[in-house]
Design a protein around this motif. Structure first.
Motif, short mmCIF file in Angstrom:
data_model
loop_
_atom_site.label_atom_id
_atom_site.label_comp_id
_atom_site.label_asym_id
_atom_site.label_seq_id
_atom_site.Cartn_x
_atom_site.Cartn_y
_atom_site.Cartn_z
N GLU A 20 0.71 -1.42 -0.28
CA GLU A 20 -0.22 0.07 0.04
C GLU A 20 0.92 1.33 0.47
O GLU A 20 1.39 1.73 0.79
N GLY A 21 0.74 2.37 -1.15
CA GLY A 21 1.46 3.59 -1.14
C GLY A 21 2.54 3.14 -1.65
O GLY A 21 2.84 4.63 -1.76
N MET A 22 2.82 2.44 -2.64
CA MET A 22 4.02 2.51 -2.77
C MET A 22 4.23 2.77 -4.81
O MET A 22 2.70 3.25 -4.73
N ARG A 23 5.40 3.50 -4.98
CA ARG A 23 5.26 4.06 -6.13
C ARG A 23 6.34 3.67 -6.97
O ARG A 23 7.54 2.24 -6.63
N GLU A 96 -0.72 9.27 -9.13
CA GLU A 96 -1.49 10.04 -8.11
C GLU A 96 -3.19 10.85 -8.82
O GLU A 96 -3.86 9.94 -8.27
N LYS A 111 -8.42 3.83 -9.83
CA LYS A 111 -7.20 4.53 -8.86
C LYS A 111 -7.84 3.94 -7.40
O LYS A 111 -8.42 3.48 -6.77
N ASP A 113 -7.96 1.78 -3.34
CA ASP A 113 -6.98 2.82 -2.35
C ASP A 113 -5.86 2.30 -2.20
O ASP A 113 -5.15 3.17 -1.20
N ASP A 114 -5.08 1.68 -2.24
CA ASP A 114 -3.74 1.23 -1.64
C ASP A 114 -2.76 2.15 -2.86
O ASP A 114 -1.46 1.35 -2.55
N GLY A 115 -3.70 2.38 -3.93
CA GLY A 115 -2.75 3.10 -4.63
C GLY A 115 -2.40 2.76 -6.33
O GLY A 115 -2.02 3.37 -6.81
N GLY A 189 8.37 4.20 -0.80
CA GLY A 189 6.93 5.45 -0.29
C GLY A 189 7.57 6.27 -1.36
O GLY A 189 9.34 7.03 -1.88
N ASP A 219 3.32 15.27 -3.15
CA ASP A 219 4.50 14.85 -2.46
C ASP A 219 5.62 15.25 -3.61
O ASP A 219 7.23 14.71 -3.67
#
Ligand code: SF4
Ligand code: SF4
Length: 224
Positions: A20-23, A96, A111, A113-115, A189, A219
């Motif tokens: 979750e939230g990784m890019r 994003e 998109k 919820d976890d990205g 992240g 970000d």
């Protein structure tokens, strides 16, 4: 640890955290255009020969120069100099502010919820709006000649990089990133990626507008 438990270990130093939230973001200074990521992706996901979920784009191709010309490529580009060839791993960056999600008329792109930006194949009508909307060439249409969805579009269901979501759910990095010999594909992240690029003295390749699309306005500031 039992056999079923993930080890939590990854093969690549470019994979800093998963889930979750990784890019996902490329370090163009490190990419040597070896194609290892392309092969890793195709092998992992059994893609057809002409369906590449990741592609290496070469900028300023064919410019000859002295040894070391490719050093500090992004810095030299920003200074208006010619840095020679720059190799850019292009894939879905799970933006994003994803333009593909905005333009898709059927909510086939979402998109989560976890990205992750996921493709809901059952909703895709093959209109290819996402292909026009994505600045990074991520959408693919491997079945465009199969006659599916011909009423609305040119046919075919959209396919793109999934971020190896299933692998990330067991704390593995995306196959492309783990098998990159030079750790040119960063996963983590936004702050972790920005710190890693700074530690490498490498600049993000994209301009402010693209960075805001990929990371969001807030970000994106981490990279300045
Ligand atoms: S705009 Fe392109 S890179 Fe961004 S999430 Fe959509 S397909 Fe991926
Ligand atoms: S081709 Fe499919 S995923 Fe792309 S915009 Fe059209 S309906 Fe959405």
């Amino acid at each position: 640890m039992t056999q079923d438990e993930p080890s939590g270990q990854v093969m690549s130093q470019g994979v800093m955290s998963t889930g979750e939230g990784m890019r996902i973001f490329p370090d163009v200074e490190a990419c040597i255009d070896c194609g290892g990521c392309v092969v890793a992706c195709k092998r992992t996901w059994d893609r057809e020969i002409d369906n590449q979920r990741i592609d290496i784009t070469t900028m300023a191709e064919g410019v000859a120069g002295p040894q070391g010309e490719n050093a500090d490529k992004t810095g030299r580009l920003a200074a208006g100099e010619n840095p020679g060839e720059t190799s850019l791993p292009m894939q879905c960056y799970h933006c994003e502010n994803a333009p593909c999600v905005s333009v898709c008329p059927t909510n086939a792109l979402q998109k989560e919820d976890d990205g992750f930006v996921s493709v809901h194949e059952d909703l895709c009508v093959g209109c290819q709006y996402c292909l026009s909307g994505c600045p990074f060439g991520a959408p693919q249409f491997p079945d465009s000649n199969d006659g599916t969805a011909q009423i609305f579009g040119t046919g075919g269901i959209m396919d793109k990089c999934t971020g190896c979501r299933e692998r990330q759910e067991v704390q593995k990095g995306p196959a492309c990133a783990e098998e990159c010999a030079t750790d040119a594909i960063l996963v983590g992240g936004a702050g972790e990626i920005a710190d890693e690029l700074e530690a490498r003295d490498s600049q993000p390749f994209f301009n402010d507008e693209a960075m805001a699309i990929i990371f969001g306005e807030e970000d994106a500031q981490l990279f300045q």
